[in-house]
Design an enzyme around this catalytic site. Structure first.
Site, mmCIF file in Angstrom:
data_model
loop_
_atom_site.group_PDB
_atom_site.id
_atom_site.type_symbol
_atom_site.label_atom_id
_atom_site.label_comp_id
_atom_site.label_asym_id
_atom_site.label_seq_id
_atom_site.Cartn_x
_atom_site.Cartn_y
_atom_site.Cartn_z
ATOM 1 N N GLU A 34 35.315 38.188 39.194
ATOM 2 C CA GLU A 34 36.399 39.129 39.529
ATOM 3 C C GLU A 34 36.757 39.990 38.308
ATOM 4 O OE1 GLU A 34 36.992 39.543 42.625
ATOM 5 O OE2 GLU A 34 35.974 37.690 43.256
ATOM 6 N N HIS B 108 34.560 42.982 38.393
ATOM 7 C CA HIS B 108 35.064 43.997 39.334
ATOM 8 C C HIS B 108 36.228 44.766 38.701
ATOM 9 C CE1 HIS B 108 32.908 43.150 43.033
ATOM 10 N NE2 HIS B 108 33.258 41.881 43.059
ATOM 11 N N GLU C 250 29.525 45.172 43.184
ATOM 12 C CA GLU C 250 28.959 43.836 42.978
ATOM 13 C C GLU C 250 27.999 43.827 41.797
ATOM 14 O OE1 GLU C 250 30.063 41.127 44.157
ATOM 15 O OE2 GLU C 250 31.371 41.987 45.692
HETATM 16 ZN ZN ZN Z 1 32.460 40.376 44.234
#
Ligand code: ZN
Length: 502
Positions: free
Chosen positions: A266, A269, A295
């Site tokens: 995360e 991201h 991703e």
């Molecule tokens: Zn992800």
């Protein structure tokens, strides 16, 4: 000059605000909202989403968009102005096909479904989730029809997450990937030097797991002045603008990998979200170029960085300080091999890099069958289990560890999963280019120095947000189209070393 563009940006900003409000409501729902809040929260989200849709597809916005397009027609085709106009034109063209009533209903149902999914997963009770998932699939099939004619009924679903990508293209990438991925897994399990990962399955105090994870993502470059971390049933990242990009994580007190790699994922991201250009703020371009590109950033941090030997040369001594009784006596190499153990497993988010894409392929096939109306929601647990057997040689002991494990379908995210595999491929392509540009990269990682890596990512990928289409961005950065080769080369080199295959 640019008066019309300014007017267009003001309206675009208001559309962005409504979208961000929905994100705040969704973040709260998944972190702090009491269970009793679900019914009324579904109405909040449905109402604001409908207003967003009406504003985006209304006459006022279309007129402003058209005026801005004319005014900016002669500017550099790569300028923010031209790209924001072009992107918003695509958004309007897409959403104008979809009635506001559908948006309202979809948001209402998916908000309720999230709650039902959480309960169903906790109680291992698929039937509790089934009626709402049936409504979601029905709504998604309706959505697909708004985009007729299409080559394949899955195309509009896939395009929601990966603009411009065709189902047939993903199929052919997977057809290329599958035999070589399966061959590698076989080679490892048949000829590889055995790896023991029991050390990761001990008691690890949650607060220490939290602190170590935070230390790691801070070092990587996640900015807590413009973000925060909370707990959620299924980890996610959400952005309300470049000044507020939040992550969530979850803990398993008996397994170190869940929170550690989830947090780093995360964090990847979120650093993307925090690195976008301020010139794009309050537009829909404050978003990944696609979910696949998103991703690529999270999987890169999780795997190419977070599961690499150089990274643990830097961080393993710190981890040992956090957990002296569990890891104090254990050497780095044994730990490094443990976190990279290849073993077919039930849970996608905990899968090793060699088997991960197999989890994706089975989901992709199930979603296509749903889109083609060849299976029904009631069939899902059985179809899931038989595909798990086919792909990974395992049968889940229950639906909580099977068909109920992922949050995506409850959010209406049918069409998402393929982006993880595309992300894996693109992560390796970006990484190969970054290694060329930063010859000293490995040494920097061994010293926990990530500044140059992060500025490379910002410069080449993050700052652009959704300004370029995903394949255009890939081409601009790497000079190449989508390819499985850098990824397979990376995997083979890594596992030949770990499993002494050569
Ligand atoms: Zn992800």
């Amino acid at each position: 000059m640019a008066e019309k563009y300014q007017k267009f940006r003001e309206l675009t900003g208001e559309i962005f605000d409504l979208d961000a409000v929905v994100s705040v409501l969704g973040w709260d729902q998944q972190t702090y909202m009491p269970p009793g809040g679900a019914q009324v929260r579904a109405m909040h989200i449905a109402t604001v989403s409908r207003l967003w849709h009406e504003k985006l597809t209304g006459d006022e916005y279309s007129a402003a968009l058209e005026a801005a397009r004319e005014e900016t027609a002669d500017l550099d085709p790569d300028s923010d102005e031209v790209r924001v106009v072009r992107y918003m034109q695509r958004e309007v063209d897409k959403w104008i096909k979809v009635p506001s009533e559908w948006v309202n209903e979809f948001k209402r149902v998916t908000t309720l479904a999230h709650q039902a999914w959480e309960e169903a997963r906790a109680q291992d009770d698929f039937a509790h989730f089934q009626p709402l998932l049936e409504e979601i699939v029905k709504l998604r099939r309706q959505y697909v029809e708004y985009f007729a004619p299409y080559d394949h009924p899955y195309d509009p679903l896939l395009n929601y997450f990966e603009p411009g990508m065709k189902t047939s293209e993903v199929k052919s990438v997977f057809d290329e990937l599958r035999p070589r991925q399966v061959e590698l897994v076989q080679e490892i399990t048949e000829r590889g030097l055995p790896v023991d990962d029991a050390v990761l399955h001990q008691d690890f105090e949650e607060s220490k797991q939290w602190d170590f994870g935070v230390e790691v993502i801070k070092a990587l470059g996640y900015d807590f002045e413009r973000g925060r971390q909370d707990k959620a049933a299924h980890p996610f990242t959400t952005s309300f603008g470049i000044g507020d990009v939040r992550i969530t994580t979850r803990f398993d007190p008996k397994y170190l990998g869940t929170a550690l790699f989830g947090t780093i994922h995360e964090g990847g991201h979120a650093m993307y979200g925090q690195g976008m250009s301020p010139s794009l703020d309050r537009t829909n371009l404050i978003d990944g170029a696609s979910y696949g590109i998103h991703e690529s950033q999270s999987r890169m941090m999780e795997n190419l960085v977070g599961r690499s030997r150089p990274f643990w040369i830097a961080f393993y001594p710190r981890l040992q300080e956090y957990f002296p009784s569990q890891l104090g006596e254990l050497d780095l190499e044994t730990f490094y091999r443990a976190i990279n153990k290849v073993k077919p497993s039930l849970i996608r988010v905990e899968a090793d890099e060699a088997t991960y894409n197999l989890h994706i392929m089975l989901r992709f096939e199930i979603e296509i069958a749903l889109a083609e109306n060849k299976i029904s929601v009631a069939d899902l647990p059985e179809v899931w289990n038989s595909k798990m057997q086919e792909y990974l040689g395992l049968t889940p002991p229950n639906d909580a560890k099977g068909v109920l494990q992922d949050v995506h379908w409850s959010s209406g995210y049918i069409g998402y999963f393929a982006t993880y595999s595309l992300g894996n491929l693109m992560a390796s392509q970006f990484w190969a280019k970054m290694e060329e540009d930063i010859p000293d990269l490995t040494n920097q990682i061994e010293r926990a120095q990530f500044a140059e890596m992060l500025s490379w990512l910002r410069e080449n990928i993050h700052q652009h947000g959704a300004k370029f289409e995903p394949m255009e961005l890939l081409q601009r950065v790497t000079g190449n189209t989508l390819s499985v080769e850098p990824y397979l080369r990376y995997l083979r080199a890594k596992y030949e070393d770990i499993y002494k295959l050569a």
